[in-house]
Motif scaffolding. Structure first.
Motif, mmCIF file in Angstrom:
data_model
loop_
_atom_site.group_PDB
_atom_site.id
_atom_site.type_symbol
_atom_site.label_atom_id
_atom_site.label_comp_id
_atom_site.label_asym_id
_atom_site.label_seq_id
_atom_site.Cartn_x
_atom_site.Cartn_y
_atom_site.Cartn_z
ATOM 1 N N HIS A 22 0.809 -1.217 0.000
ATOM 2 C CA HIS A 22 0.000 0.000 0.000
ATOM 3 C C HIS A 22 0.849 1.276 0.000
ATOM 4 O O HIS A 22 0.318 2.380 -0.046
ATOM 5 N N SER A 23 2.121 1.102 0.064
ATOM 6 C CA SER A 23 3.016 2.256 0.094
ATOM 7 C C SER A 23 3.189 2.848 -1.300
ATOM 8 O O SER A 23 3.253 2.115 -2.289
ATOM 9 N N PRO A 24 3.274 4.182 -1.394
ATOM 10 C CA PRO A 24 3.507 4.784 -2.723
ATOM 11 C C PRO A 24 4.883 4.457 -3.294
ATOM 12 O O PRO A 24 5.121 4.678 -4.473
ATOM 13 N N THR A 25 5.779 3.942 -2.449
ATOM 14 C CA THR A 25 7.125 3.599 -2.935
ATOM 15 C C THR A 25 7.351 2.077 -2.884
ATOM 16 O O THR A 25 8.486 1.624 -2.764
ATOM 17 N N TYR A 26 6.263 1.317 -3.004
ATOM 18 C CA TYR A 26 6.368 -0.147 -3.000
ATOM 19 C C TYR A 26 7.384 -0.604 -4.052
ATOM 20 O O TYR A 26 7.300 -0.205 -5.212
ATOM 21 N N GLY A 27 8.346 -1.406 -3.621
ATOM 22 C CA GLY A 27 9.353 -1.926 -4.545
ATOM 23 C C GLY A 27 10.650 -1.135 -4.547
ATOM 24 O O GLY A 27 11.650 -1.583 -5.097
ATOM 25 N N CYS A 28 10.658 0.045 -3.904
ATOM 26 C CA CYS A 28 11.882 0.851 -3.871
ATOM 27 C C CYS A 28 12.905 0.179 -2.943
ATOM 28 O O CYS A 28 12.583 -0.163 -1.810
ATOM 29 N N VAL A 29 14.130 -0.021 -3.419
ATOM 30 C CA VAL A 29 15.147 -0.728 -2.634
ATOM 31 C C VAL A 29 16.130 0.260 -1.992
ATOM 32 O O VAL A 29 17.146 -0.121 -1.439
ATOM 33 N N ASP A 30 15.824 1.544 -2.089
ATOM 34 C CA ASP A 30 16.689 2.569 -1.507
ATOM 35 C C ASP A 30 16.036 3.115 -0.239
ATOM 36 O O ASP A 30 15.195 4.014 -0.280
ATOM 37 N N ARG A 31 16.429 2.546 0.886
ATOM 38 C CA ARG A 31 15.790 2.897 2.163
ATOM 39 C C ARG A 31 16.033 4.358 2.543
ATOM 40 O O ARG A 31 15.194 4.978 3.202
ATOM 41 N N ALA A 32 17.158 4.916 2.136
ATOM 42 C CA ALA A 32 17.444 6.328 2.445
ATOM 43 C C ALA A 32 16.372 7.229 1.844
ATOM 44 O O ALA A 32 16.059 8.294 2.375
ATOM 45 N N TYR A 33 15.798 6.775 0.730
ATOM 46 C CA TYR A 33 14.752 7.566 0.075
ATOM 47 C C TYR A 33 13.373 7.296 0.669
ATOM 48 O O TYR A 33 12.697 8.207 1.133
ATOM 49 N N TRP A 34 12.955 6.011 0.677
ATOM 50 C CA TRP A 34 11.558 5.738 1.028
ATOM 51 C C TRP A 34 11.301 5.717 2.537
ATOM 52 O O TRP A 34 10.194 6.000 2.968
ATOM 53 N N ASN A 35 12.317 5.401 3.348
ATOM 54 C CA ASN A 35 12.088 5.313 4.779
ATOM 55 C C ASN A 35 12.687 6.494 5.542
ATOM 56 O O ASN A 35 11.997 7.228 6.243
ATOM 57 N N TYR A 36 13.971 6.734 5.363
ATOM 58 C CA TYR A 36 14.617 7.800 6.132
ATOM 59 C C TYR A 36 14.354 9.179 5.539
ATOM 60 O O TYR A 36 14.467 10.187 6.217
ATOM 61 N N ARG A 37 14.044 9.209 4.228
ATOM 62 C CA ARG A 37 13.733 10.467 3.524
ATOM 63 C C ARG A 37 14.868 11.488 3.601
ATOM 64 O O ARG A 37 14.647 12.692 3.727
ATOM 65 N N THR A 38 16.071 10.991 3.577
ATOM 66 C CA THR A 38 17.227 11.878 3.621
ATOM 67 C C THR A 38 17.681 12.292 2.222
ATOM 68 O O THR A 38 18.559 13.136 2.081
ATOM 69 N N THR A 39 17.126 11.644 1.196
ATOM 70 C CA THR A 39 17.467 12.033 -0.170
ATOM 71 C C THR A 39 16.192 12.351 -0.937
ATOM 72 O O THR A 39 15.110 11.877 -0.583
ATOM 73 N N ASP A 40 16.340 13.143 -2.002
ATOM 74 C CA ASP A 40 15.169 13.556 -2.777
ATOM 75 C C ASP A 40 14.923 12.656 -3.974
ATOM 76 O O ASP A 40 14.035 12.931 -4.785
ATOM 77 N N MET A 41 15.702 11.605 -4.108
ATOM 78 C CA MET A 41 15.487 10.665 -5.211
ATOM 79 C C MET A 41 16.074 9.304 -4.841
ATOM 80 O O MET A 41 16.951 9.204 -3.987
ATOM 81 N N ALA A 42 15.518 8.274 -5.488
ATOM 82 C CA ALA A 42 16.026 6.923 -5.239
ATOM 83 C C ALA A 42 17.154 6.621 -6.218
ATOM 84 O O ALA A 42 17.083 6.989 -7.380
ATOM 85 N N ASN A 43 18.189 5.956 -5.725
ATOM 86 C CA ASN A 43 19.300 5.541 -6.578
ATOM 87 C C ASN A 43 18.844 4.333 -7.401
ATOM 88 O O ASN A 43 18.525 3.280 -6.858
ATOM 89 N N ALA A 44 18.824 4.499 -8.729
ATOM 90 C CA ALA A 44 18.293 3.441 -9.603
ATOM 91 C C ALA A 44 19.074 2.133 -9.494
ATOM 92 O O ALA A 44 18.519 1.059 -9.721
ATOM 93 N N ARG A 45 20.343 2.227 -9.148
ATOM 94 C CA ARG A 45 21.149 1.000 -9.075
ATOM 95 C C ARG A 45 20.692 0.083 -7.939
ATOM 96 O O ARG A 45 20.912 -1.123 -7.983
ATOM 97 N N MET A 46 20.077 0.669 -6.925
ATOM 98 C CA MET A 46 19.601 -0.163 -5.816
ATOM 99 C C MET A 46 18.525 -1.144 -6.288
ATOM 100 O O MET A 46 18.316 -2.185 -5.671
ATOM 101 N N GLN A 47 17.855 -0.808 -7.401
ATOM 102 C CA GLN A 47 16.771 -1.674 -7.877
ATOM 103 C C GLN A 47 17.292 -2.992 -8.435
ATOM 104 O O GLN A 47 16.497 -3.892 -8.715
ATOM 105 N N GLU A 48 18.616 -3.109 -8.583
ATOM 106 C CA GLU A 48 19.189 -4.384 -9.020
ATOM 107 C C GLU A 48 18.896 -5.486 -8.003
ATOM 108 O O GLU A 48 19.048 -6.673 -8.295
ATOM 109 N N GLY A 49 18.443 -5.081 -6.818
ATOM 110 C CA GLY A 49 17.961 -6.054 -5.833
ATOM 111 C C GLY A 49 16.864 -6.938 -6.434
ATOM 112 O O GLY A 49 16.702 -8.089 -6.032
ATOM 113 N N GLY A 50 16.130 -6.414 -7.396
ATOM 114 C CA GLY A 50 15.074 -7.196 -8.057
ATOM 115 C C GLY A 50 15.614 -8.476 -8.669
ATOM 116 O O GLY A 50 14.974 -9.533 -8.612
#
Lengths: 307, 58
Positions: A22-50
């Motif tokens: 139910h999260s708007p960032t479901y699937g995002c593997v960059d915790r600094a972005y979706w959880n800690y909110r310390t960055t304004d964008m997700a690092n695309a390379r983190m999605q290699e977790g897929g």
């Protein structure tokens, strides 16, 4: 042992991933972005977790793999790639460090991991929508290059090759072959794939892994194999008794070794690499940071299949 | 509320100017807590899960 080390890192990758449907960032593997909110964008390379999730799901030969055959791993892999698809720039490229970066490195490697996931998890039939959506990323890779850095060029060749295998689109096959030719032509006489004008054993093995995957996906390639054999000889000479390179001698000071191509070529160095890992003397995915442990873990699983 | 580029720019600009002053910094933080958390009804609060992996999810 390699796959077991990789599988042991999967809980860490899952912990970085937003698994709340139910999260708007479901699937995002960059915790600094979706959880800690310390960055304004997700690092695309983190999605290699897929890809790591898909591999752990399919990896049945490992002694203790709690993820094998668990359908939810496939769901998380798909969520990771859907997030990746949704966060690309309008031209299909992706960002790693800052908005509108259009990173050739991140686009090449994440696109290569995307196509590897598709090849592993059902191909064109199962992922039709995602394959269509990814087309402009592949088109962007056809048009863009970074000849100073062989590992990024090799990853882009792999992404284009994989996409051509999945879609059967000749345009991408030709682009992949052109990119492969560029990588091979840029290699020095003694087998070095240049990294900003010099040898870096760590990045040499990344380039070799991507080119080895290119060769395997395409069903063989004599010229690539010859280049890999030269490269293997060079790496073999530069690893110590624990399979470690001398980072001070590397153009980019790397400490890691990606073992897939070495395992595929049955390199003597594999014995030393395994010895180093056995006694915890060499760098492995668990020692790396959040940004880089995933690609190495993925490479370990590919390597295990060749042993 | 996710971080966006405009929000980050404004926040950093504040951090390195008025945010240097302790009382203003503390008041700003209180205002954020009040505006983003305390003013919302429990059901309306969206807080990203900080859970790590649990094998029971499989």
């Amino acid at each position: 042992m390699l796959a077991q080390i990789a599988v042991n890192s999967v809980p860490r990758a899952l912990g970085l991933c937003d698994r709340d449907k139910h999260s708007p960032t479901y699937g995002c593997v960059d915790r600094a972005y979706w959880n800690y909110r310390t960055t304004d964008m997700a690092n695309a390379r983190m999605q290699e977790g897929g890809l790591l999730f898909a591999m752990a799901w399919r990896q049945t030969g490992v002694g203790a793999n709690m993820f094998a055959g668990k359908k939810v791993m496939d769901e998380w892999a798909r969520a990771a790639w859907r997030f990746w698809l949704s966060r690309r720039n309008g031209d299909g490229s992706v960002n790693e460090v800052y908005p509108f970066e259009r990173s050739f490195c991140a686009t090449s490697f994440s696109a290569a991991a995307f196509v590897e996931t598709l090849l592993l998890a059902g191909g064109a039939k199962e992922w039709e929508k995602e394959i269509t959506q990814a087309r402009n990323t592949m088109e962007w890779l056809c048009e863009n290059r970074n000849p100073d850095v062989a590992n990024q060029m090799a990853a882009s060749a792999l992404a284009l090759k994989g996409y051509s295998v999945i879609t059967g689109d000749r345009r991408f096959l030709l682009a992949a072959e052109r990119r492969r030719d560029e990588v091979l032509k840029s290699a020095y006489e003694d087998g070095i794939f240049g990294e900003y004008g010099g040898l870096d054993v760590g990045y040499q093995t990344i380039t070799m892994s991507s080119m080895a995957r290119y060769m395997v996906i395409g069903g063989g390639d004599t010229a690539v194999e010859e280049a890999l054999m030269k490269g293997e000889k060079l790496v073999n000479e530069r690893l110590d008794e624990m399979g470690r390179p001398d980072s001070a001698q590397n153009s980019r000071n790397t400490q890691f070794v990606y073992p897939y191509a070495l395992a595929l070529l049955k390199s003597d160095s594999m014995e030393r690499i395994m010895a180093g890992l056995k006694v915890s003397a060499s760098l492995n995915p668990a020692w790396m940071d959040d940004r880089y442990f995933t690609p190495l873990a993925i490479d370990y699983i590919f390597a295990e299949a060749c042993l | 509320m996710l971080m966006t580029t405009p929000r980050l720019l404004i926040l950093r600009l504040f951090n390195v100017t008025f945010g240097r002053i302790g009382p203003i910094n503390r008041a700003f933080r209180k205002a954020l807590v009040r505006g983003l958390i305390q003013s919302k009804k429990p059901g309306e609060r969206y807080v990203a899960s900080s859970r790590f992996f649990d094998p029971r999810e499989l």
